[in-house]
Design a protein around this motif. Structure first.
Motif, PDB file in Angstrom:
ATOM      1  N   ASP A   1       0.829  -1.203   0.000  1.00  9.47           N
ATOM      2  CA  ASP A   1       0.000   0.000   0.000  1.00  9.47           C
ATOM      3  C   ASP A   1       0.865   1.255   0.000  1.00  9.47           C
ATOM      4  N   PHE A   2       1.929   1.229   0.779  1.00 14.49           N
ATOM      5  CA  PHE A   2       2.840   2.371   0.841  1.00 14.49           C
ATOM      6  C   PHE A   2       3.463   2.644  -0.520  1.00 14.49           C
ATOM      7  N   GLU A   3       3.911   1.589  -1.184  1.00  9.62           N
ATOM      8  CA  GLU A   3       4.526   1.753  -2.510  1.00  9.62           C
ATOM      9  C   GLU A   3       3.504   2.300  -3.507  1.00  9.62           C
ATOM     10  N   ALA A   4       2.257   1.795  -3.432  1.00  8.86           N
ATOM     11  CA  ALA A   4       1.213   2.279  -4.338  1.00  8.86           C
ATOM     12  C   ALA A   4       0.935   3.767  -4.086  1.00  8.86           C
ATOM     13  N   GLU A   5       0.882   4.153  -2.827  1.00  7.76           N
ATOM     14  CA  GLU A   5       0.638   5.553  -2.496  1.00  7.76           C
ATOM     15  C   GLU A   5       1.813   6.434  -2.915  1.00  7.76           C
ATOM     16  N   LYS A   6       3.016   5.894  -2.834  1.00  6.75           N
ATOM     17  CA  LYS A   6       4.192   6.637  -3.265  1.00  6.75           C
ATOM     18  C   LYS A   6       4.115   6.915  -4.772  1.00  6.75           C
TER      19      LYS A   6
ATOM     20  N   LYS B   1       1.333   7.074  -6.534  1.00  6.37           N
ATOM     21  CA  LYS B   1       0.273   8.065  -6.719  1.00  6.37           C
ATOM     22  C   LYS B   1       0.776   9.465  -6.392  1.00  6.37           C
ATOM     23  N   ALA B   2       1.559   9.567  -5.333  1.00  8.37           N
ATOM     24  CA  ALA B   2       2.102  10.877  -4.947  1.00  8.37           C
ATOM     25  C   ALA B   2       3.014  11.429  -6.043  1.00  8.37           C
ATOM     26  N   GLN B   3       3.812  10.565  -6.650  1.00 13.46           N
ATOM     27  CA  GLN B   3       4.686  11.006  -7.731  1.00 13.46           C
ATOM     28  C   GLN B   3       3.871  11.475  -8.930  1.00 13.46           C
TER      29      GLN B   3
ATOM     30  N   LYS C   1       1.519  16.061 -12.058  1.00 16.06           N
ATOM     31  CA  LYS C   1       0.357  16.831 -12.493  1.00 16.06           C
ATOM     32  C   LYS C   1       0.422  18.255 -11.955  1.00 16.06           C
ATOM     33  N   VAL C   2       0.834  18.402 -10.708  1.00 16.31           N
ATOM     34  CA  VAL C   2       0.961  19.733 -10.120  1.00 16.31           C
ATOM     35  C   VAL C   2       1.984  20.559 -10.900  1.00 16.31           C
ATOM     36  N   THR C   3       3.097  19.937 -11.235  1.00 13.85           N
ATOM     37  CA  THR C   3       4.129  20.631 -12.004  1.00 13.85           C
ATOM     38  C   THR C   3       3.581  21.066 -13.359  1.00 13.85           C
ATOM     39  N   ALA C   4       2.847  20.183 -14.021  1.00 11.61           N
ATOM     40  CA  ALA C   4       2.254  20.527 -15.322  1.00 11.61           C
ATOM     41  C   ALA C   4       1.245  21.659 -15.171  1.00 11.61           C
ATOM     42  N   LEU C   5       0.434  21.595 -14.111  1.00 16.99           N
ATOM     43  CA  LEU C   5      -0.565  22.643 -13.901  1.00 16.99           C
ATOM     44  C   LEU C   5       0.081  23.979 -13.561  1.00 16.99           C
TER      45      LEU C   5
END
Length: 140
Positions: A59-64, A66-68, A73-77
Motif C-alpha cells: 500500500d505504501f509503494e502504491a501511495e508513493k 500516486k504521490a509522484q 500533475k501539479v508541475t504541469a498545472l
C-alpha cells in the motif's frame, strides 16, 4: 499462497535447536505441550503480522507512486498557470489599449453637437419662390 504447517515440536526444534533439547528434558510432557501450543499461537500471530506488514508495504509503494503522479500533475498545472497568466496579462494590455481608444473617442463624441447631418429630419420646406413650391400652392 499456502504455508507449510509444522507441528509445534518440530518448529521449536528448528527455531531453538540448542535450547529445545534442554527444555524438553527438564520440562514435563504436559508443560512441553502447553509451551508448544503457546509457541504455535505466537508463530501464527507473527505470520499474520508479517502478512500485514507486507500488505502495508505494498500500500505504501502504491501511495508513493500516486504521490509522484500527482506531483507531476501539479508541475504541469503550474506550467499551465504561468502560461495562462502571461496570456491574461497580454489580454489586459490589449483591453487597456482599446479601452483608452474607446474612451478617447467617447470624449470626442461628447464635444460634437447634438444634431448633425446623420440625424436631421429628411423633410425640408421649400423656399416660397421655388418652382415646385409655386406649383404645389396653385394645385391646392
Amino acid at each position: 499462497m499456502s504455508k507449510s504447517t509444522l507441528p509445534a515440536k518440530d518448529w521449536l526444534l528448528q527455531v531453538l535447536p540448542k535450547s529445545f533439547k534442554n527444555i524438553s528434558e527438564v520440562v514435563s510432557a504436559e508443560h512441553l505441550a502447553e509451551f508448544s501450543n503457546e509457541m504455535t499461537e505466537l508463530k501464527q500471530r507473527l505470520d499474520a503480522q508479517q502478512e500485514g506488514n507486507t500488505k502495508l508495504k505494498e500500500d505504501f509503494e502504491a501511495e508513493k507512486v500516486k504521490a509522484q503522479e500527482l506531483q507531476q500533475k501539479v508541475t504541469a498545472l503550474e506550467g499551465d498557470k504561468t502560461s495562462l497568466n502571461t496570456k491574461l496579462t497580454e489580454a489586459e494590455k490589449d483591453r487597456d489599449t482599446y479601452k483608452e481608444f474607446y474612451d478617447q473617442k467617447s470624449q470626442n463624441g461628447q464635444k460634437l453637437p447634438k444634431s448633425d447631418a446623420s440625424n436631421k429630419e429628411t423633410e425640408t420646406k421649400l423656399a416660397a419662390d421655388h418652382p415646385m413650391s409655386i406649383l404645389l400652392s396653385r394645385a391646392q
